[in-house]
Design an enzyme around this catalytic site. Sequence first.
Site, mmCIF file in Angstrom:
data_model
loop_
_atom_site.group_PDB
_atom_site.id
_atom_site.type_symbol
_atom_site.label_atom_id
_atom_site.label_comp_id
_atom_site.label_asym_id
_atom_site.label_seq_id
_atom_site.Cartn_x
_atom_site.Cartn_y
_atom_site.Cartn_z
ATOM 1 N N LYS A 48 0.815 -1.218 0.000
ATOM 2 C CA LYS A 48 0.000 0.000 0.000
ATOM 3 C C LYS A 48 0.845 1.262 0.000
ATOM 4 O O LYS A 48 0.439 2.284 -0.552
ATOM 5 C CB LYS A 48 -0.981 0.007 1.176
ATOM 6 C CG LYS A 48 -2.011 -1.090 1.023
ATOM 7 C CD LYS A 48 -3.340 -0.786 1.674
ATOM 8 C CE LYS A 48 -4.383 -1.771 1.176
ATOM 9 N NZ LYS A 48 -5.327 -2.234 2.162
ATOM 10 N N LYS A 82 -5.742 -10.984 -6.230
ATOM 11 C CA LYS A 82 -6.951 -11.324 -5.474
ATOM 12 C C LYS A 82 -8.080 -10.327 -5.779
ATOM 13 O O LYS A 82 -7.811 -9.171 -6.124
ATOM 14 C CB LYS A 82 -6.656 -11.416 -3.971
ATOM 15 C CG LYS A 82 -6.407 -10.104 -3.300
ATOM 16 C CD LYS A 82 -6.463 -10.241 -1.784
ATOM 17 C CE LYS A 82 -6.346 -8.841 -1.203
ATOM 18 N NZ LYS A 82 -6.633 -8.733 0.193
ATOM 19 N N LYS A 132 -11.499 -4.791 -3.116
ATOM 20 C CA LYS A 132 -12.356 -3.599 -3.146
ATOM 21 C C LYS A 132 -11.695 -2.474 -3.902
ATOM 22 O O LYS A 132 -12.355 -1.586 -4.424
ATOM 23 C CB LYS A 132 -12.583 -3.088 -1.721
ATOM 24 C CG LYS A 132 -13.447 -3.937 -0.863
ATOM 25 C CD LYS A 132 -13.419 -3.350 0.552
ATOM 26 C CE LYS A 132 -14.037 -4.287 1.546
ATOM 27 N NZ LYS A 132 -13.514 -4.089 2.893
HETATM 28 P P1 AMP Z 1 -10.934 -6.367 3.605
HETATM 29 O O1 AMP Z 1 -11.690 -6.297 2.324
HETATM 30 O O2 AMP Z 1 -9.465 -6.245 3.351
HETATM 31 O O3 AMP Z 1 -11.440 -5.467 4.683
HETATM 32 O O4 AMP Z 1 -11.119 -7.850 4.123
HETATM 33 C C1 AMP Z 1 -12.204 -8.342 4.880
HETATM 34 C C2 AMP Z 1 -12.091 -9.850 5.023
HETATM 35 O O5 AMP Z 1 -12.262 -10.499 3.740
HETATM 36 C C3 AMP Z 1 -10.718 -10.320 5.528
HETATM 37 O O6 AMP Z 1 -10.905 -11.419 6.385
HETATM 38 C C4 AMP Z 1 -10.003 -10.743 4.269
HETATM 39 O O7 AMP Z 1 -9.020 -11.703 4.526
HETATM 40 C C5 AMP Z 1 -11.134 -11.315 3.436
HETATM 41 N N1 AMP Z 1 -10.852 -11.179 1.984
HETATM 42 C C6 AMP Z 1 -10.613 -10.022 1.319
HETATM 43 N N2 AMP Z 1 -10.424 -10.250 -0.007
HETATM 44 C C7 AMP Z 1 -10.547 -11.590 -0.188
HETATM 45 C C8 AMP Z 1 -10.484 -12.461 -1.337
HETATM 46 N N3 AMP Z 1 -10.257 -11.988 -2.558
HETATM 47 N N4 AMP Z 1 -10.667 -13.787 -1.137
HETATM 48 C C9 AMP Z 1 -10.908 -14.274 0.114
HETATM 49 N N5 AMP Z 1 -11.003 -13.525 1.220
HETATM 50 C C10 AMP Z 1 -10.831 -12.196 1.094
#
Ligand code: AMP
Length: 355
Positions: free
Chosen positions: A115, A217, A220
Amino acid sequence: MNSFKERIFSGAQPTGNLHLGNYLGALKRWVELQDSHDCIYCVVDMHALTILPDPVELLNSTREITAAYLAAGLDPKKSIVFNQSRVRQHSELAWVFNCIARIGWMNRMTQFKDKAGKDRDNASLGLLAYPSLMAADILLYRATHVPVGDDQKQHLELTRDIAQKFNNDYSDRIRSLGVGVEMAVGDETVSGYFPITEPMISGPAMRIMSLRDGTKKMSKSDPSDLSRINLIDDAETITKKIRKAKTDADAIPSEIDGLKGRAEADNLVGVFAALSGQQKEQVLRDFGGKQFSEFKAALADLAVAQLSPITQEMRRLIADPAYIDSVLRDGGARASVIAEENMNNVRNIVGFLQD
Ligand code: AMP
Ligand code: TRP
């Protein structure tokens, strides 16, 4: 020997829409855990400030993510659901942890490196200290288990390091105040205030990749909306995104081996398996030899069937912000009780004078 009460804590950042990766990698599991555990689920708005400085977007996004939590099945009667900034003790404990953690630990975090990019001197101090706040989120409730996606593993290891160093640095004080819990660390029994949290990682198989590039991956923050399926997408949008998803020219293989070196095919088969609750092998048995056009149509139908009840409920909830706010307020009040009890002990442990 008493032990820590089992407690689950997890959270997601309100920095845009939750997507299929968040759902399959985290949220779905959170919902299941409610039946067996005490759970606390947080919308981590203070973390979002490291990358989303627009106040109106942050407010909207906090409500939207809460709507997604509830629509996916988090039950605010069973679990505590709240937004992080409401419970001031998160930042208070994070400061204590900033004085425990080492700059070198933070500099090694791959998420920080990604980041911050090349110009690290220009990254905010908040981005660097992010994992220290995350450790505070978890340990403020003395949570023993944290269900997250594979990408958060390194942050959880750091949370364990922080807990261990705190327990160690203050071990005499924790013992003399009688606030610790005896626990085995290697061959020794130590009196610790914080548990050494167990990660519950949904493995790499549950890492959902971008629909445009099977090596990245689903995220968002990807500039292309076609790269992800958002929980708020309607049926038409989901179908279109799956139709346009990148694939290769070959047919679906019949064996797992046939997915090697075919990241996009592997990902779509994995999504099908996760949504249908099957193993990939089964999906390949059913679709082996078929063309992607046919597989994608079946995948789109499945995704729409699984996600549209969530989408509809989310839209209904977003139209009722007063209800969402009341859930967060109530969750915040319940979280604060636990947070204050622990923070009060921490203040005593570190030597802050109070009444
Ligand atoms: P975040 O979007 O970074 O706030 O992530 C929220 C939760 O979703 C966390 O537990 C991440 O590890 C999980 N997560 C985010 N992106 C992925 C993805 N592409 N595949 C699986 N889990 C994800
Ligand atoms: N860093 C996590 C993510 O990006 C979000 C998060 C913040 C979190 N605090 C947490 C997850 C505490 C679990 C527990 O996904």
